[in-house]
Design an enzyme around this catalytic site. Structure first.
Site, PDB file in Angstrom:
ATOM      1  N   CYS A 194      14.462  23.413  29.262  1.00  0.00           N
ATOM      2  CA  CYS A 194      15.550  24.227  29.252  1.00  0.00           C
ATOM      3  C   CYS A 194      14.962  25.279  29.708  1.00  0.00           C
ATOM      4  CB  CYS A 194      15.880  24.552  27.437  1.00  0.00           C
ATOM      5  SG  CYS A 194      16.745  23.159  27.171  1.00  0.00           S
TER       6      CYS A 194
HETATM    7  N1  LIG Z   1      14.497  18.918  25.126  1.00  0.00           N
HETATM    8  C1  LIG Z   1      15.555  19.398  24.585  1.00  0.00           C
HETATM    9  O1  LIG Z   1      15.065  20.573  23.986  1.00  0.00           O
HETATM   10  C2  LIG Z   1      16.864  19.988  25.148  1.00  0.00           C
HETATM   11  C3  LIG Z   1      18.199  20.453  24.622  1.00  0.00           C
HETATM   12  C4  LIG Z   1      19.357  20.886  25.284  1.00  0.00           C
HETATM   13  C5  LIG Z   1      19.815  19.825  26.884  1.00  0.00           C
HETATM   14  N2  LIG Z   1      18.717  19.387  26.786  1.00  0.00           N
HETATM   15  C6  LIG Z   1      19.102  18.862  28.423  1.00  0.00           C
HETATM   16  O2  LIG Z   1      19.406  17.215  28.301  1.00  0.00           O
HETATM   17  C7  LIG Z   1      19.072  16.819  29.207  1.00  0.00           C
HETATM   18  C8  LIG Z   1      18.592  15.626  28.714  1.00  0.00           C
HETATM   19  O3  LIG Z   1      16.952  16.265  28.146  1.00  0.00           O
HETATM   20  P1  LIG Z   1      16.061  15.632  27.843  1.00  0.00           P
HETATM   21  O4  LIG Z   1      14.562  16.660  27.273  1.00  0.00           O
HETATM   22  O5  LIG Z   1      16.009  14.445  27.145  1.00  0.00           O
HETATM   23  O6  LIG Z   1      15.370  14.422  28.954  1.00  0.00           O
HETATM   24  P2  LIG Z   1      14.451  13.595  28.287  1.00  0.00           P
HETATM   25  O7  LIG Z   1      13.659  13.681  29.928  1.00  0.00           O
HETATM   26  O8  LIG Z   1      13.580  13.583  27.197  1.00  0.00           O
HETATM   27  O9  LIG Z   1      14.566  12.170  28.617  1.00  0.00           O
HETATM   28  C9  LIG Z   1      15.623  11.742  29.819  1.00  0.00           C
HETATM   29  C10 LIG Z   1      16.004  10.130  29.527  1.00  0.00           C
HETATM   30  O10 LIG Z   1      16.465   9.944  30.974  1.00  0.00           O
HETATM   31  C11 LIG Z   1      15.890   8.259  30.668  1.00  0.00           C
HETATM   32  N3  LIG Z   1      16.944   8.648  32.313  1.00  0.00           N
HETATM   33  C12 LIG Z   1      16.096   9.790  33.786  1.00  0.00           C
HETATM   34  N4  LIG Z   1      17.345   8.749  34.580  1.00  0.00           N
HETATM   35  C13 LIG Z   1      18.714   8.302  34.009  1.00  0.00           C
HETATM   36  C14 LIG Z   1      19.071   6.836  33.788  1.00  0.00           C
HETATM   37  N5  LIG Z   1      19.653   7.103  35.795  1.00  0.00           N
HETATM   38  N6  LIG Z   1      20.403   5.925  33.493  1.00  0.00           N
HETATM   39  C15 LIG Z   1      19.080   5.704  32.378  1.00  0.00           C
HETATM   40  N7  LIG Z   1      18.211   6.218  31.969  1.00  0.00           N
HETATM   41  C16 LIG Z   1      17.934   7.637  32.792  1.00  0.00           C
HETATM   42  C17 LIG Z   1      14.474   9.010  31.348  1.00  0.00           C
HETATM   43  O11 LIG Z   1      13.738   7.468  31.619  1.00  0.00           O
HETATM   44  C18 LIG Z   1      14.083   9.689  30.146  1.00  0.00           C
HETATM   45  O12 LIG Z   1      13.859   8.748  28.908  1.00  0.00           O
HETATM   46  C19 LIG Z   1      18.930  17.706  30.884  1.00  0.00           C
HETATM   47  O13 LIG Z   1      20.313  18.115  30.841  1.00  0.00           O
HETATM   48  C20 LIG Z   1      17.640  19.126  29.721  1.00  0.00           C
HETATM   49  O14 LIG Z   1      18.085  20.251  29.987  1.00  0.00           O
HETATM   50  C21 LIG Z   1      17.234  19.049  26.607  1.00  0.00           C
END
Ligand SMILES: NC(=O)c1ccc[n+]([C@@H]2O[C@H](COP(=O)([O-])OP(=O)(O)OC[C@H]3O[C@@H](n4cnc5c(N)ncnc54)[C@H](O)[C@@H]3O)[C@@H](O)[C@H]2O)c1
Length: 430
Positions: free
Chosen positions: A274
């Site tokens: 992030c």
């Molecule tokens: N990790 C954090 O602390 C956090 C906190 C707040 C916001 N975010 C935001 O949340 C979002 C997700 O982050 P995350 O950390 O959960 O990512 P992540 O990589 O842990 O998880 C994302 C998942 O989405 C899947 N994926 C990707 N493309 C896909 C598709 N087209 N269809 C179905 N599944 C798909 C991937 O295989 C993966 O398992 C980002 O935008 C991030 O900026 C993350």
């Protein structure tokens, strides 16, 4: 019955079915909270291993204990699939896919686009789409709305669309998905009302705002605020170093002011999915509008210099011992980007290790959460953190202050320590 009234009724009796697209750090905790609120959840992920794990009731996300996931899977409240055509079966689609940066530090919204295209293929009247991924202002309306309306359905009447930023802080024992207030910005007032009704039973507090752009900017402001303030204290660390003053002493004393000051601490640099990334989404958008976001640029510069600063501190320390970096044994303690989690994304520890290897140091590392490092030029396995290993190192560099680590032992046994987190400084006197 209107689509809006029907959805509100299905929120009240929890008969609405949720689809969570992307079962990662954000999506899986959300799926569990939604199921706990009484809804049925169908999770979608492109990775078959993630889908199989969830269907077996096994969590791959540290914040979601398997003991919490397994009963929900057994009860049929959560299941998962990689078959995106099953999006037609769900009423609410929460998109939680990654939003990284490209190599040139521009937003990479390809995951959001591909999730949106999958939604567009099966979209039907009465569905609600809510984007949770952090992104630049305008994504929901400019990128998703045309996809969702591509079959002639109208947002706000037949289908509903909102942005609701996920604020999860992995590893935070107090603030989790459910009790962190949830901001919601609907594309139309009806979109906002529908999402408030649906998320009402899931979150303790909802914060509706007037538009998806406002909600998109809320998240970017929060993370830019952190990046800028961390940049400020990281600059203060370099100022104090040159003045021979202990920066942590200065910050702790400043933090005794009961008003007008908020404590941030220096460190090895920014990490995670992030803080190092999100501000660039805003900077990129503003560049397109001919506006330079100066604070973001400066904070980014200062924060990304920190690994080099700490490696220089290490070299200066070794120099005092008449040792060159080349050939010296350096034990890096902690690899994850912050304490008590296993997330390596953008971790500054990796930059530090890379710099040390480039300068010829013999690097080993210990992290109780990260058994192996196979990252761009770094191929190492975690070694045990024993007194002998600490004694054998010419310098120990603390990169991550995991709570379970024995810093008292490091203080006792190490010949030289570079402590980017002040983990030893916070110990009671020996
Ligand atoms: N990790 C954090 O602390 C956090 C906190 C707040 C916001 N975010 C935001 O949340 C979002 C997700 O982050 P995350 O950390 O959960 O990512 P992540 O990589 O842990 O998880 C994302 C998942 O989405 C899947 N994926 C990707 N493309 C896909 C598709 N087209 N269809 C179905 N599944 C798909 C991937 O295989 C993966 O398992 C980002 O935008 C991030 O900026 C993350």
């Amino acid at each position: 019955m209107s689509a809006e009234r029907d959805l509100v009724r299905r929120a009240d009796d929890r008969s609405a079915v949720f689809g969570v697209v992307g079962l990662g750090y954000v999506g899986l905790p959300l799926a569990v909270e939604v199921a706990d609120a009484g809804y049925t959840v169908l999770g979608f992920d492109l990775k078959q291993a993630v889908v199989d794990g969830v269907n077996a009731g096994t969590s791959h996300i540290q914040d979601v204990p398997t003991a919490r996931l397994a009963p929900l899977v057994e009860a049929g409240k959560i299941s998962a699939t990689s078959d995106m055509s099953r999006l037609s079966e769900v009423d609410v689609i929460s998109i939680c896919v990654p939003t990284p940066l490209s190599k040139t530090k521009d937003p990479d919204v390809s995951f959001v686009l591909s999730a949106g295209q999958a939604v567009a293929k099966t979209v039907r009247a009465g569905q609600v789409v809510v984007l949770e991924s952090t992104t630049y202002p305008g994504t929901t309306r400019e990128l998703l709305q045309p996809l969702i309306e591509s079959k002639g359905l109208k947002v706000g009447e037949d289908v509903f669309l909102a942005f609701s930023p996920e604020r999860v802080d992995p590893g935070n024992p107090v603030w989790q998905t459910k009790n962190t207030p949830k901001v919601i910005g609907g594309v139309t007032p009806a979109c906002g009302r529908v999402m408030v009704a649906l998320y009402g039973p899931v979150f303790d507090t909802l914060v509706p705002v007037s538009s998806p752009e406002a909600a998109e900017l809320v998240k970017l402001l929060e993370n830019t605020f952190r990046s800028v303030n961390i940049g400020l204290v990281n600059e203060m660390a370099q100022v104090c170093d040159r003045l021979g003053v202990n920066v942590w002493e200065v910050i702790d004393a400043a933090a005794t002011k009961p008003f007008g000051f908020m404590k941030f601490t220096p460190g090895p640099g920014l990490g995670g999915h992030c803080i190092p990334i999100d501000p660039h989404y805003l900077a990129w958008k503003m560049r397109a509008l001919n506006y330079k976001t100066r604070f973001i640029e400066v904070a980014g510069e200062v924060n990304s210099e920190m690994p080099t600063f700490w490696v220089r501190k290490l070299a200066e320390g070794l120099n005092e011992d008449s040792k060159p970096v080349r050939g010296s044994q350096v034990l890096v303690v902690g690899a994850a980007y912050k304490k008590d989690i296993d997330d390596l994304r953008e971790s500054p520890a990796l930059d530090i290790i890379r710099l040390l290897l480039q300068q010829g140091a013999k690097v080993s590392y210990h992290d109780p959460y990260v058994a192996q490092l196979h990252e761009d030029g770094v191929d190492l396995s975690s070694t045990d953190l024993t007194a002998a290993a600490v004694r054998a190192a010419d310098c120990v560099l603390v990169a991550t202050d995991h709570s379970s680590l024995d810093f008292a032992m490091i203080r006792r046994e190490a010949g030289r320590v570079v402590d980017t987190r002040n983990a030893l400084g916070r110990l009671p006197p020996a």
